[in-house]
Design a protein around this motif. Structure first.
Motif, mmCIF file in Angstrom:
data_model
loop_
_atom_site.group_PDB
_atom_site.id
_atom_site.type_symbol
_atom_site.label_atom_id
_atom_site.label_comp_id
_atom_site.label_asym_id
_atom_site.label_seq_id
_atom_site.Cartn_x
_atom_site.Cartn_y
_atom_site.Cartn_z
ATOM 1 N N VAL A 124 36.669 42.498 38.418
ATOM 2 C CA VAL A 124 36.183 44.064 38.005
ATOM 3 C C VAL A 124 35.308 44.503 38.982
ATOM 4 O O VAL A 124 34.480 43.801 39.422
ATOM 5 N N GLY A 125 35.533 45.762 39.594
ATOM 6 C CA GLY A 125 34.904 46.373 40.598
ATOM 7 C C GLY A 125 33.434 46.867 40.330
ATOM 8 O O GLY A 125 32.822 46.559 39.181
ATOM 9 N N ASP A 126 32.829 47.702 40.910
ATOM 10 C CA ASP A 126 31.711 48.403 40.847
ATOM 11 C C ASP A 126 31.814 49.563 39.858
ATOM 12 O O ASP A 126 32.781 50.394 39.919
ATOM 13 N N GLU A 127 30.897 50.103 39.264
ATOM 14 C CA GLU A 127 30.738 51.532 38.225
ATOM 15 C C GLU A 127 31.979 51.375 37.612
ATOM 16 O O GLU A 127 32.415 52.925 37.213
ATOM 17 N N VAL A 128 32.184 50.304 36.901
ATOM 18 C CA VAL A 128 33.326 50.668 36.016
ATOM 19 C C VAL A 128 32.898 50.886 34.484
ATOM 20 O O VAL A 128 31.745 50.322 34.348
ATOM 21 N N ILE A 129 33.582 51.471 33.711
ATOM 22 C CA ILE A 129 33.123 51.754 32.288
ATOM 23 C C ILE A 129 34.112 51.106 31.387
ATOM 24 O O ILE A 129 35.413 51.599 31.629
ATOM 25 N N HIS A 159 43.576 37.373 34.742
ATOM 26 C CA HIS A 159 44.101 37.918 36.015
ATOM 27 C C HIS A 159 44.235 39.153 36.225
ATOM 28 O O HIS A 159 45.148 39.763 37.056
ATOM 29 N N CYS A 160 43.361 40.117 35.369
ATOM 30 C CA CYS A 160 43.650 41.498 35.912
ATOM 31 C C CYS A 160 42.625 41.856 36.907
ATOM 32 O O CYS A 160 41.654 41.037 37.161
ATOM 33 N N THR A 161 42.986 43.029 37.640
ATOM 34 C CA THR A 161 42.179 43.536 38.739
ATOM 35 C C THR A 161 41.782 44.961 38.338
ATOM 36 O O THR A 161 42.661 45.889 38.024
ATOM 37 N N VAL A 162 40.525 45.337 38.213
ATOM 38 C CA VAL A 162 40.052 46.653 38.051
ATOM 39 C C VAL A 162 39.220 47.466 38.900
ATOM 40 O O VAL A 162 38.178 46.892 39.422
ATOM 41 N N GLY A 163 39.816 48.369 39.629
ATOM 42 C CA GLY A 163 38.999 48.877 40.886
ATOM 43 C C GLY A 163 37.557 49.963 40.529
ATOM 44 O O GLY A 163 37.596 49.983 39.477
ATOM 45 N N ASP A 164 37.038 50.122 41.605
ATOM 46 C CA ASP A 164 35.872 50.724 41.329
ATOM 47 C C ASP A 164 35.941 52.086 40.683
ATOM 48 O O ASP A 164 36.867 52.682 40.777
ATOM 49 N N ASN A 165 34.843 52.404 39.751
ATOM 50 C CA ASN A 165 34.985 53.608 39.093
ATOM 51 C C ASN A 165 36.145 53.977 38.179
ATOM 52 O O ASN A 165 36.166 54.890 37.746
ATOM 53 N N VAL A 189 44.909 45.659 28.002
ATOM 54 C CA VAL A 189 45.351 45.618 29.373
ATOM 55 C C VAL A 189 45.887 44.221 29.484
ATOM 56 O O VAL A 189 45.625 43.157 29.261
ATOM 57 N N HIS A 190 47.568 44.214 29.575
ATOM 58 C CA HIS A 190 48.124 43.008 29.796
ATOM 59 C C HIS A 190 47.599 42.132 30.981
ATOM 60 O O HIS A 190 47.218 42.709 31.821
ATOM 61 N N GLN A 191 47.957 40.773 30.774
ATOM 62 C CA GLN A 191 47.451 39.990 31.875
ATOM 63 C C GLN A 191 48.164 40.340 33.390
ATOM 64 O O GLN A 191 49.426 41.018 33.271
ATOM 65 N N PHE A 192 47.509 40.063 34.344
ATOM 66 C CA PHE A 192 48.196 40.215 35.690
ATOM 67 C C PHE A 192 48.127 41.704 36.192
ATOM 68 O O PHE A 192 48.569 42.251 37.036
ATOM 69 N N VAL A 193 47.884 42.621 35.098
ATOM 70 C CA VAL A 193 47.827 44.250 35.678
ATOM 71 C C VAL A 193 46.741 44.302 36.448
ATOM 72 O O VAL A 193 45.681 44.068 36.548
ATOM 73 N N ARG A 194 47.223 45.535 37.406
ATOM 74 C CA ARG A 194 45.910 46.099 38.338
ATOM 75 C C ARG A 194 45.792 47.611 38.000
ATOM 76 O O ARG A 194 46.811 48.238 37.700
ATOM 77 N N LEU A 195 44.709 47.870 37.894
ATOM 78 C CA LEU A 195 44.141 49.287 37.567
ATOM 79 C C LEU A 195 43.328 49.617 38.702
ATOM 80 O O LEU A 195 42.330 49.246 39.212
ATOM 81 N N GLY A 196 43.906 50.738 39.464
ATOM 82 C CA GLY A 196 43.377 51.131 40.560
ATOM 83 C C GLY A 196 42.080 52.069 40.669
ATOM 84 O O GLY A 196 41.506 52.178 39.585
ATOM 85 N N ARG A 197 41.547 52.109 41.579
ATOM 86 C CA ARG A 197 40.089 52.891 41.887
ATOM 87 C C ARG A 197 40.322 54.312 41.012
ATOM 88 O O ARG A 197 41.163 54.965 41.131
ATOM 89 N N HIS A 198 39.137 54.620 40.361
ATOM 90 C CA HIS A 198 39.157 55.820 39.910
ATOM 91 C C HIS A 198 40.318 56.157 38.818
ATOM 92 O O HIS A 198 40.608 57.445 38.515
ATOM 93 N N SER A 199 40.741 55.189 38.347
ATOM 94 C CA SER A 199 42.041 55.301 37.445
ATOM 95 C C SER A 199 41.260 55.464 35.889
ATOM 96 O O SER A 199 39.991 55.317 35.784
#
Length: 273
Positions: free
Chosen positions: A131-136, A146-152, A161-171
Motif C-alpha cells: 500500500v502506497g503513500d497518502e492512501v485513504i 497480494h494486492c497493490t495500492v498506488g499512492d493517493n 478488493v480481490h486478491q492480486f488486484v492492482r489499484l493504480g496511483r490516484h485511483s
C-alpha cells in the motif's frame, strides 16, 4: 510537535515486551499489548486496547486507535509460522478495529504500508499487500492478499478488493464496490462487480494537476477505451499519440506491466469522461 527527547510513556495496564524497541516520545495507552519483535518509531501513539505482534515496524508519528490488531499471523491457511514482516510508514492514522497482517512465503514475507495513509474503522490490509503513500481506506474496506495500492488512491466504505488486484496511483474505488480486476491510474471503479467509470477528475484537481494535463488524459482515456480494435492495439495507438505525456505514460506502463488479474474496463463503451 513531537517531544523527541522524552522517553516512552507506558500506561501501567499495558503489557510491553522488554525486547520491544520504542522510540522517543512513544505513548502506549491502557490495555495495549506490544510483542518482543515490535519496533515503534518516535512519537507513535497507541491510544488504548491496541495489539501489536510479530515483526511489526510502525513509523514515526503514526497513531493507532482502540482495538486495532497489527502484525498477528496472516489469514492464510498455507501459513506455517515462517518469520514475516509488517511495515507501516510515518504519520499514518489507523482507526478503531483495523487489522493488518504480515506477509507469507508466497508473497515475499512482507506486507507494507506507506507514509501518511489513513485507515478508517474496521478496514483490513491482508498478507503480502503493498500500500502506497497518502492512501485513504474508508470504513470497512477489505483488501485481500497480494494486492497493490498506488499512492493517493482512495477506497470508499465497504469496498472489497480481490486478491492480486492492482489499484493504480490516484485511483478511486466507490463505496461497496467489489473490485476483481486491475484499476488503471487515475481511474474510477464503481459497482459490484466493479467497472471502470471514468477518470478521478475531482481527485486530480485536488492534487493540483493542471487543466491541460487533465484534458490530455481524458483524450487518451477515450482513445484507450472507445476506439476500434483490441485493448492491446488501442494501447499502442495511445502510445503513438500521447507518448511523453506523463499521466498517459503512467497508464500505459501500468497496462504493459500486467498482473495476475484482468484490467477493469467500462461497460459497453459507456462511462467515458
Amino acid at each position: 510537535m513531537r517531544d523527541h527527547d522524552a522517553g516512552p510513556h507506558i500506561h501501567p495496564s499495558a503489557v510491553v515486551a522488554h525486547a520491544a524497541r520504542l522510540g522517543r516520545g512513544v505513548h502506549i495507552g491502557p490495555f495495549c499489548t506490544v510483542g518482543p519483535d515490535v519496533v515503534l518509531g518516535e512519537g507513535v501513539r497507541l491510544v488504548s486496547h491496541v495489539a501489536v505482534a510479530g515483526h511489526t515496524t510502525i513509523g514515526d508519528g503514526t497513531r493507532v486507535f482502540p482495538f486495532a490488531s497489527l502484525g498477528h499471523e496472516p489469514q492464510d491457511l498455507k501459513f506455517r509460522g515462517e518469520t514475516s514482516e509488517l511495515r507501516i510508514g510515518r504519520d499514518c492514522m489507523i482507526r478503531e478495529g483495523v487489522t493488518m497482517n504480515p506477509g507469507t512465503a508466497a508473497g515475499g514475507l512482507l506486507t507494507s504500508v506507506g507514509d501518511r495513509s489513513v485507515f478508517l474503522a474496521q478496514s483490513h490490509v491482508a498478507h503480502d499487500c503493498r500500500v502506497g503513500d497518502e492512501v485513504i481506506f474508508s470504513n470497512n474496506v477489505m483488501l485481500a492478499g497480494h494486492c497493490t495500492v498506488g499512492d493517493n488512491a482512495i477506497l470508499g466504505g465497504g469496498a472489497a478488493v480481490h486478491q492480486f488486484v492492482r489499484l493504480g496511483r490516484h485511483s478511486f474505488v466507490g463505496g461497496l464496490a467489489g473490485v476483481e480486476h486491475d484499476v488503471i491510474p487515475y481511474g474510477i471503479a464503481l459497482g459490484n462487480r466493479a467497472h471502470l467509470a471514468g477518470l478521478n477528475v475531482v481527485g486530480l484537481k485536488r492534487r493540483g494537476f493542471s487543466r491541460e494535463a487533465i484534458h490530455e488524459l481524458r483524450r487518451a482515456y477515450k482513445l484507450l477505451f472507445s476506439g476500434a480494435g483490441t485493448l492491446r492495439e488501442r494501447t499502442e495507438a495511445v502510445a503513438a499519440e500521447f507518448g511523453g505525456h506523463p499521466q498517459a505514460d503512467e497508464v500505459l506502463a501500468f497496462l504493459r506491466d500486467g498482473g495476475e488479474r484482468a484490467i477493469c474496463v467500462p461497460r459497453d463503451g459507456r462511462d467515458l469522461p
